[in-house]
Design a protein around this motif. Structure first.
Motif, PDB file in Angstrom:
ATOM      1  N   LEU A   1       0.285  -1.651  -0.218  1.00 23.37           N
ATOM      2  CA  LEU A   1       0.201  -0.317   0.501  1.00 23.37           C
ATOM      3  C   LEU A   1       0.605   1.565  -0.108  1.00 23.37           C
ATOM      4  O   LEU A   1       0.645   2.018  -0.429  1.00 23.37           O
ATOM      5  CB  LEU A   1      -1.063   0.180   1.064  1.00 23.37           C
ATOM      6  CG  LEU A   1      -2.249  -0.878   0.888  1.00 23.37           C
ATOM      7  CD1 LEU A   1      -3.213  -0.939   2.859  1.00 23.37           C
ATOM      8  CD2 LEU A   1      -2.996  -1.070   0.161  1.00 23.37           C
ATOM      9  N   LYS A   2       1.961   1.350   0.372  1.00 23.60           N
ATOM     10  CA  LYS A   2       3.084   2.261   1.060  1.00 23.60           C
ATOM     11  C   LYS A   2       3.047   2.765  -0.886  1.00 23.60           C
ATOM     12  O   LYS A   2       3.625   4.210  -0.903  1.00 23.60           O
ATOM     13  CB  LYS A   2       4.267   2.149   2.106  1.00 23.60           C
ATOM     14  CG  LYS A   2       4.485   3.719   3.133  1.00 23.60           C
ATOM     15  CD  LYS A   2       3.818   3.660   3.452  1.00 23.60           C
ATOM     16  CE  LYS A   2       4.273   5.382   4.166  1.00 23.60           C
ATOM     17  NZ  LYS A   2       3.392   6.080   4.910  1.00 23.60           N
ATOM     18  N   ARG A   3       3.742   1.386  -1.291  1.00 25.94           N
ATOM     19  CA  ARG A   3       4.715   1.835  -2.385  1.00 25.94           C
ATOM     20  C   ARG A   3       3.626   1.627  -3.450  1.00 25.94           C
ATOM     21  O   ARG A   3       4.215   1.776  -4.923  1.00 25.94           O
ATOM     22  CB  ARG A   3       5.315   0.798  -2.814  1.00 25.94           C
ATOM     23  CG  ARG A   3       6.939   0.676  -1.659  1.00 25.94           C
ATOM     24  CD  ARG A   3       7.617   0.935  -2.100  1.00 25.94           C
ATOM     25  NE  ARG A   3       8.752   1.682  -1.175  1.00 25.94           N
ATOM     26  CZ  ARG A   3       9.471   0.665  -1.896  1.00 25.94           C
ATOM     27  NH1 ARG A   3      10.137  -0.218  -2.871  1.00 25.94           N
ATOM     28  NH2 ARG A   3      10.914   0.718  -0.921  1.00 25.94           N
ATOM     29  N   GLY A   4       2.395   1.572  -3.125  1.00 18.68           N
ATOM     30  CA  GLY A   4       1.738   1.748  -4.660  1.00 18.68           C
ATOM     31  C   GLY A   4       1.109   0.825  -5.561  1.00 18.68           C
ATOM     32  O   GLY A   4       1.511   0.386  -6.444  1.00 18.68           O
ATOM     33  N   PHE A   5       2.088  -0.821  -4.901  1.00 22.32           N
ATOM     34  CA  PHE A   5       1.178  -1.399  -5.436  1.00 22.32           C
ATOM     35  C   PHE A   5       0.381  -2.633  -5.821  1.00 22.32           C
ATOM     36  O   PHE A   5       0.027  -3.579  -5.045  1.00 22.32           O
ATOM     37  CB  PHE A   5       3.119  -2.493  -5.008  1.00 22.32           C
ATOM     38  CG  PHE A   5       4.208  -2.195  -4.947  1.00 22.32           C
ATOM     39  CD1 PHE A   5       4.629  -1.601  -6.496  1.00 22.32           C
ATOM     40  CD2 PHE A   5       5.122  -2.294  -4.487  1.00 22.32           C
ATOM     41  CE1 PHE A   5       6.048  -1.230  -6.859  1.00 22.32           C
ATOM     42  CE2 PHE A   5       6.598  -1.662  -4.319  1.00 22.32           C
ATOM     43  CZ  PHE A   5       6.811  -1.640  -5.045  1.00 22.32           C
ATOM     44  N   LEU A   6      -0.443  -1.909  -6.266  1.00 22.81           N
ATOM     45  CA  LEU A   6      -1.850  -2.375  -6.443  1.00 22.81           C
ATOM     46  C   LEU A   6      -2.233  -2.781  -8.187  1.00 22.81           C
ATOM     47  O   LEU A   6      -1.759  -2.152  -8.509  1.00 22.81           O
ATOM     48  CB  LEU A   6      -2.856  -1.623  -6.193  1.00 22.81           C
ATOM     49  CG  LEU A   6      -2.505  -0.705  -4.552  1.00 22.81           C
ATOM     50  CD1 LEU A   6      -3.577   0.205  -3.968  1.00 22.81           C
ATOM     51  CD2 LEU A   6      -2.674  -2.069  -3.460  1.00 22.81           C
ATOM     52  N   LEU A   7      -2.435  -3.526  -7.450  1.00 23.57           N
ATOM     53  CA  LEU A   7      -4.065  -3.812  -8.933  1.00 23.57           C
ATOM     54  C   LEU A   7      -4.930  -3.510  -9.456  1.00 23.57           C
ATOM     55  O   LEU A   7      -5.999  -3.139  -8.924  1.00 23.57           O
ATOM     56  CB  LEU A   7      -4.211  -4.699  -9.641  1.00 23.57           C
ATOM     57  CG  LEU A   7      -2.748  -6.530  -8.905  1.00 23.57           C
ATOM     58  CD1 LEU A   7      -3.491  -7.854  -9.102  1.00 23.57           C
ATOM     59  CD2 LEU A   7      -1.894  -6.686 -10.946  1.00 23.57           C
ATOM     60  N   ARG A   8      -5.987  -2.880 -10.723  1.00 30.10           N
ATOM     61  CA  ARG A   8      -7.206  -2.800 -10.712  1.00 30.10           C
ATOM     62  C   ARG A   8      -8.327  -3.098  -9.495  1.00 30.10           C
ATOM     63  O   ARG A   8      -8.429  -4.337  -9.148  1.00 30.10           O
ATOM     64  CB  ARG A   8      -7.696  -2.739 -11.595  1.00 30.10           C
ATOM     65  CG  ARG A   8      -7.385  -2.196 -12.524  1.00 30.10           C
ATOM     66  CD  ARG A   8      -7.512  -2.531 -14.470  1.00 30.10           C
ATOM     67  NE  ARG A   8      -6.686  -1.601 -15.613  1.00 30.10           N
ATOM     68  CZ  ARG A   8      -7.664  -1.819 -16.656  1.00 30.10           C
ATOM     69  NH1 ARG A   8      -7.964  -2.797 -17.511  1.00 30.10           N
ATOM     70  NH2 ARG A   8      -6.325  -1.227 -18.087  1.00 30.10           N
ATOM     71  N   GLY A   9      -8.546  -2.434  -8.903  1.00 32.24           N
ATOM     72  CA  GLY A   9      -9.471  -3.013  -8.039  1.00 32.24           C
ATOM     73  C   GLY A   9      -8.951  -2.751  -6.785  1.00 32.24           C
ATOM     74  O   GLY A   9     -10.271  -3.010  -5.565  1.00 32.24           O
ATOM     75  N   GLY A  10      -7.701  -2.447  -6.467  1.00 34.06           N
ATOM     76  CA  GLY A  10      -6.720  -1.577  -5.167  1.00 34.06           C
ATOM     77  C   GLY A  10      -5.697  -3.067  -4.648  1.00 34.06           C
ATOM     78  O   GLY A  10      -5.849  -3.196  -3.421  1.00 34.06           O
TER      79      GLY A  10
END
Length: 284
Positions: A242-251
């Motif tokens: 979450l801190k690095r923004g390693f997210l897929l579509r949909g969170g």
């Protein structure tokens, strides 16, 4: 997770070492200073035998100096020749060369007394990605052998003659057929001695996080700017994502990107100077 990686070229490499050790005068045993105990390969015991051996604690720029000092004291107390170096630094070449000169002094004196010149041959051994080829290039002052920041770059033996009269035989990084200790296997994964594509990186990253929580919690917390107190490993992993923004579509968490980032930060020393092994972890 069961970690095993012993491709066919490692079997060939061990046979090649067993054949060539008969014609060398000494051994250079390269250990990654971030996990020295894990780098001791049981398959090398027969190869080293009674040959003079120089233990080379490499990548000290990435290691915990207090723990490196404990390793130095261990080698000293057991009358084992050693040097601690960073093979990527050309200034370290003389330190390594002096180490080899020390363990082969009697042999060179014998040659001199007979009035003959004969190069002193040394076999360089170690697990994959411990820096053997980089060390040889450091000694030769040029790119004498191929290097790479991943296991499996050196495929066959390569002789390199130095101006000092040393001849070094570079060999492929070699593991052993079966890991009996999961912690050793995991630490070899952390330092890149096992290919990333043969393991579950998410599990490896979580095992690394667990090790760092146990040994270097402040470094882990400061690097990723997260609160790790009373958190499960999986929760810490998710915080990093979450801190690095390693997210897929949909969170949803991008497990692959986050796993690679955690391991990459460790391997490049961005988390801090870390050594996971102590001498008590090994029995020579």
């Amino acid at each position: 997770m069961t970690i095993q990686w012993f491709p066919g070229h490692m079997t060939k490499a061990l046979r090649m070492m067993e054949e060539n050790v008969k014609i060398v005068d000494a051994i250079g045993y390269v250990l990654d200073a971030r996990a020295p105990a894990s780098c001791f390969n049981p398959s090398f015991n027969k190869i080293v035998g009674n040959k003079p051996c120089l233990f080379i604690l490499n990548k000290c720029d990435l290691a915990d100096q207090l723990k490196v000092d404990k390793w130095c004291k261990y080698f000293q107390s057991n009358d084992l020749a050693y040097v601690k170096v960073t093979a990527t630094a050309s200034a370290e070449a003389s330190k390594i060369a002096n180490g080899f000169a020390s363990i082969t002094a009697d042999l060179r004196a014998k040659y001199k007394a007979k009035g003959i010149f004969k190069p002193v041959r040394c076999l360089i051994i170690g697990v994959p990605n411990c820096g053997k080829s980089t060390l040889i290039n450091c000694l030769s002052g040029k790119k004498a052998v191929i290097t790479g920041d991943k296991p499996g770059v050196t495929k066959g033996k390569q002789w390199v003659r130095l101006q000092s009269g040393l001849e070094l035989l570079d060999t492929p990084g070699t593991l052993w057929p079966k890991f009996e200790n999961e912690q050793i296997a995991a630490r070899l994964c952390f330092i890149g001695s096992v290919k990333d594509d043969v393991v579950d990186l998410y599990e490896v990253a979580n095992m690394l996080i667990a090790e760092l929580v146990a040994q270097y919690p402040q470094m882990l917390s400061e690097r990723f700017k997260i609160d790790i107190e009373n958190k499960l490993t999986a929760e810490i992993f998710e915080q990093i994502a979450l801190k690095r923004g390693f997210l897929l579509r949909g969170g949803e968490v991008d497990f692959e990107r986050c796993s690679k980032a955690v391991l990459d930060d460790f391997r490049k020393g961005k988390i801090g100077k870390i050594t996971l092994d102590l001498p008590a972890d090994i029995c020579l």
